[in-house]
Design a protein around this motif. Structure first.
Motif, mmCIF file in Angstrom:
data_model
loop_
_atom_site.group_PDB
_atom_site.id
_atom_site.type_symbol
_atom_site.label_atom_id
_atom_site.label_comp_id
_atom_site.label_asym_id
_atom_site.label_seq_id
_atom_site.Cartn_x
_atom_site.Cartn_y
_atom_site.Cartn_z
ATOM 1 N N ALA A 44 15.589 2.539 -9.573
ATOM 2 C CA ALA A 44 14.592 1.585 -9.073
ATOM 3 C C ALA A 44 14.396 1.872 -7.713
ATOM 4 O O ALA A 44 15.601 1.510 -6.959
ATOM 5 C CB ALA A 44 14.551 0.044 -9.744
ATOM 6 N N THR A 45 13.265 2.024 -7.113
ATOM 7 C CA THR A 45 13.137 2.128 -5.575
ATOM 8 C C THR A 45 12.386 0.862 -4.783
ATOM 9 O O THR A 45 12.297 1.012 -3.880
ATOM 10 C CB THR A 45 12.570 3.443 -5.075
ATOM 11 O OG1 THR A 45 11.234 3.782 -5.760
ATOM 12 C CG2 THR A 45 13.292 4.791 -5.599
ATOM 13 N N GLY A 46 12.062 0.114 -5.667
ATOM 14 C CA GLY A 46 11.629 -1.299 -5.185
ATOM 15 C C GLY A 46 10.244 -0.710 -4.241
ATOM 16 O O GLY A 46 9.305 -0.155 -4.555
ATOM 17 N N MET A 47 10.466 -1.596 -3.076
ATOM 18 C CA MET A 47 9.313 -1.295 -2.183
ATOM 19 C C MET A 47 9.504 -0.092 -1.135
ATOM 20 O O MET A 47 8.823 0.300 -0.475
ATOM 21 C CB MET A 47 9.181 -2.592 -1.261
ATOM 22 C CG MET A 47 8.802 -3.910 -2.361
ATOM 23 S SD MET A 47 7.195 -3.600 -3.187
ATOM 24 C CE MET A 47 5.909 -3.575 -1.860
ATOM 25 N N GLU A 48 10.623 0.588 -1.346
ATOM 26 C CA GLU A 48 11.094 1.564 -0.601
ATOM 27 C C GLU A 48 10.029 2.701 -0.469
ATOM 28 O O GLU A 48 9.646 3.211 -1.777
ATOM 29 C CB GLU A 48 12.360 2.273 -0.940
ATOM 30 C CG GLU A 48 12.881 3.417 -0.076
ATOM 31 C CD GLU A 48 13.398 2.747 1.287
ATOM 32 O OE1 GLU A 48 12.965 3.173 2.223
ATOM 33 O OE2 GLU A 48 14.153 1.429 1.401
ATOM 34 N N SER A 49 9.393 3.439 0.348
ATOM 35 C CA SER A 49 8.640 4.448 0.354
ATOM 36 C C SER A 49 8.876 5.641 0.311
ATOM 37 O O SER A 49 10.405 5.904 0.845
ATOM 38 C CB SER A 49 7.743 4.295 1.852
ATOM 39 O OG SER A 49 6.633 5.460 1.760
ATOM 40 N N HIS A 50 8.553 6.545 -0.559
ATOM 41 C CA HIS A 50 9.170 7.806 -0.885
ATOM 42 C C HIS A 50 8.865 8.752 0.199
ATOM 43 O O HIS A 50 8.373 9.989 -0.201
ATOM 44 C CB HIS A 50 8.599 8.243 -2.040
ATOM 45 C CG HIS A 50 9.036 7.511 -3.243
ATOM 46 N ND1 HIS A 50 8.729 7.820 -4.706
ATOM 47 C CD2 HIS A 50 9.816 6.441 -3.260
ATOM 48 C CE1 HIS A 50 9.227 6.821 -5.251
ATOM 49 N NE2 HIS A 50 9.789 6.224 -4.682
#
Length: 90
Positions: A44-50
């Motif tokens: 899960a990357t949450g609010m982290e931008s890819h």
């Protein structure tokens, strides 16, 4: 379980792709082929931008867990962030 499969494999392929779960939250899925594919990690990357830097870091972390000497190829989509991540990983 899959660590014993990885230990026995001479080489593996790694595939990664970003998805959204049913709650529209961003996740990364990592699949390893040995040649039989299995789901290695869901992250899960949450609010982290890819961004390219983020993707290169997460790919590097997974490659280190598997063992860099075992990873013979990485499959991603053709998005600009992934192309840039490739350059950072090299």
């Amino acid at each position: 379980m899959f660590y014993s499969i990885l230990a026995a494999a001479n080489s593996v392929g790694l595939m990664v792709d970003g998805w959204s779960n049913i709650r529209n939250e961003s996740v990364l899925n990592f699949v390893v082929t040995t040649p039989n594919p299995f789901l290695f990690k869901i992250m899960a990357t949450g609010m982290e931008s890819h961004t390219a830097a983020y993707m290169a870091k997460t790919l590097g972390d997974v490659i280190r867990k598997i063992g860099p000497q075992k990873v013979f190829g990485i499959v991603t989509n053709n998005a600009a962030n992934m192309k840039a991540a490739w350059a950072l990983i090299k």
